[in-house]
Design a protein around this motif. Structure first.
Motif, PDB file in Angstrom:
ATOM      1  N   UNK A 288       8.827  13.188  -0.353  1.00  0.00           N
ATOM      2  CA  UNK A 288       9.348  13.667   0.928  1.00  0.00           C
ATOM      3  C   UNK A 288       8.906  12.783   2.094  1.00  0.00           C
ATOM      4  N   UNK A 289       7.652  12.313   2.048  1.00  0.00           N
ATOM      5  CA  UNK A 289       7.060  11.674   3.223  1.00  0.00           C
ATOM      6  C   UNK A 289       7.004  10.152   3.163  1.00  0.00           C
TER       7      UNK A 289
ATOM      8  N   UNK B 239       0.824  -1.213   0.000  1.00  0.00           N
ATOM      9  CA  UNK B 239       0.000   0.000   0.000  1.00  0.00           C
ATOM     10  C   UNK B 239       0.854   1.257   0.000  1.00  0.00           C
ATOM     11  N   UNK B 240       2.061   1.158   0.583  1.00  0.00           N
ATOM     12  CA  UNK B 240       2.971   2.302   0.600  1.00  0.00           C
ATOM     13  C   UNK B 240       3.679   2.468  -0.741  1.00  0.00           C
ATOM     14  N   UNK B 241       3.937   1.347  -1.416  1.00  0.00           N
ATOM     15  CA  UNK B 241       4.738   1.382  -2.628  1.00  0.00           C
ATOM     16  C   UNK B 241       3.938   1.744  -3.878  1.00  0.00           C
TER      17      UNK B 241
ATOM     18  N   UNK C   3       2.091  17.237  -5.532  1.00  0.00           N
ATOM     19  CA  UNK C   3       1.784  15.893  -5.044  1.00  0.00           C
ATOM     20  C   UNK C   3       3.013  15.003  -5.061  1.00  0.00           C
ATOM     21  N   UNK C   4       3.777  15.082  -6.149  1.00  0.00           N
ATOM     22  CA  UNK C   4       4.998  14.270  -6.226  1.00  0.00           C
ATOM     23  C   UNK C   4       5.968  14.644  -5.110  1.00  0.00           C
TER      24      UNK C   4
ATOM     25  N   UNK D  76       6.887   3.978  -4.982  1.00  0.00           N
ATOM     26  CA  UNK D  76       7.538   3.633  -6.252  1.00  0.00           C
ATOM     27  C   UNK D  76       8.043   4.884  -6.961  1.00  0.00           C
ATOM     28  N   UNK D  77       7.512   6.043  -6.594  1.00  0.00           N
ATOM     29  CA  UNK D  77       8.008   7.299  -7.150  1.00  0.00           C
ATOM     30  C   UNK D  77       9.469   7.527  -6.799  1.00  0.00           C
ATOM     31  N   UNK D  78       9.943   6.948  -5.692  1.00  0.00           N
ATOM     32  CA  UNK D  78      11.357   7.059  -5.344  1.00  0.00           C
ATOM     33  C   UNK D  78      12.237   6.426  -6.409  1.00  0.00           C
TER      34      UNK D  78
END
Length: 412
Positions: free
Chosen positions: A38-39, A18-20, A32-33, A44-46
């Motif tokens: 940041x948080x 759920x986090x990824x 939003x990105x 998966x945006x990382x």
């Protein structure tokens, strides 16, 4: 006969899914990105935005290599795991509007794409194809499935229903209020039956993801040429797809907004429209078309209905009967002077989920001069376009479901 195979997905551990999981990169606003990067260190945006680690915008081949590095780091940190046996991944989405989509994530054949067993209805841009091909070649994985659709099939429906009556491997709700369920299926009986059912079909159709599938086919050809020991069963010969029955597709229209009337006054514009359309002024009452070849128009604070004068318009093939094509050939190009519907900055698009209320608001704010409302394209029209080897104008369809990136990953 389409070849649709199970594969060994790389996927997040149950506690991290759920986090990824993320939407497509372009669907987020910059704000939003920034917030998610940041948080949420597991997003998966990382991986997709590796420059965030260095607070620097990175592009091109350097970015591709860093994406691969971040992906490998997630694997090393055991945020991802890989199934030991090839699986079909049964996937259910219940979206924020209460719509339910049931389908199967699997590997589709690049050769089938080339041989038109996977049929297309949209043209692609060579630059985008080659750019994404180079991206895939460097990173070595595909995290966003191509949406394919197949004719309704009672036996497959029954298999999906039986599996989905059991406990899912994943069940998570996103901040977007969509709930996702995933079952990984390696049961040999189910796998063999599904392969057989897909092999019996004449073809499957691309609903969304024409550039992704085209880029995957280019990559397959490229790697085949480089591999002296090519056999045909290498992972690069396939690409990740999400297959759903035709009746599960939800197709929305794309409405059109134009910044000016091409030098015409309102009255001159309406007179030119009158040659091809019967025009009725609907006043301030909200109006949406209810039949094919009918359009709504919002201009100068009022709604209009436009009914195509069929005696003045000849339909010889599926494309000429498509409302987006009719609007272009009768209004956008000859009257408003828009030749390039893909790149002309005077033209904008609004998907049908925003409807004509959004179009009205944009015109009232004087961001645009006129807006046009259309009916959604039907599945039958989409298939007929593909069957006749034709291509739709850009932004003819906005299709759901939209899968999350990173839930299942296909490695080459």
């Amino acid at each position: 006969m389409p070849t649709i195979l199970p594969f060994k997905a790389v996927r997040p551990t149950r506690d991290k899914v759920s986090l990824l999981a993320s939407r497509s990169y372009e669907s987020y606003t910059p704000e939003e990105r920034e917030s998610r990067l940041r948080d949420n260190p597991f997003s998966f945006l990382q991986i997709l935005n590796p420059g965030f680690k260095y607070q620097k915008e990175i592009s091109g081949k350097q970015r591709y290599q860093l994406v691969r590095n971040r992906y490998q780091e997630f694997k090393e940190d055991e945020i991802f795991m890989q199934d030991r046996e090839p699986c079909y991944y049964f996937y259910k989405i219940v979206n924020r509007d209460g719509l339910e989509f049931n389908g199967i994530v699997a590997a589709a054949s690049a050769e089938d794409y080339e041989n038109n067993l996977i049929k297309k209805h949209e043209s692609t841009i060579e630059y985008r194809e080659n750019t994404f091909k180079e991206y895939l070649k460097t990173v070595g994985f595909n995290a966003e499935a191509v949406l394919l659709t197949y004719p309704d099939h009672p036996e497959i429906d029954e298999m999906i229903a039986e599996v989905m009556a059991t406990r899912a491997e994943y069940e998570f709700t996103t901040t977007y209020r969509d709930t996702h369920y995933v079952w990984n299926i390696d049961d040999k009986t189910i796998v063999e039956k599904l392969q057989g059912h897909f092999a019996e079909m004449d073809a499957v159709y691309i609903a969304d993801g024409h550039h992704r599938s085209s880029s995957s086919a280019l990559l397959a050809a490229n790697l085949k040429a480089e591999n002296k020991n090519h056999k045909g069963d290498e992972p690069y010969n396939y690409f990740m797809s999400f297959l759903i029955p035709e009746s599960d597709l939800k197709i929305y229209e794309f409405n059109r907004l134009v910044k000016d009337l091409n030098g015409l006054s309102k009255e001159e514009f309406l007179i030119q429209l009158d040659a091809m359309y019967r025009i009725e002024n609907r006043g301030v009452a909200y109006y949406k078309p209810s039949k094919k070849h009918h359009f709504s128009m919002y201009l100068d604070g009022e709604f209009y209905s436009l009914y195509l004068r069929k005696n003045n318009y000849t339909i010889n093939n599926a494309l000429e009967g498509l409302d987006t094509h009719i609007l272009y050939t009768t209004i956008l190009q000859p009257i408003l002077g828009i030749d390039d519907v893909r790149n002309d900055t005077r033209l904008a698009y609004a998907d049908g989920k925003k409807d004509m209320v959004y179009v009205k608001g944009e015109v009232d704010k004087e961001n645009y001069k006129v807006g046009f409302g259309l009916l959604p394209v039907s599945v039958e029209e989409m298939k007929q376009i593909a069957d006749e080897g034709l291509t739709m104008p850009p932004k003819s369809t906005y299709i759901e479901p939209k899968l999350r990136s990173g839930v299942t990953i296909y490695e080459f």
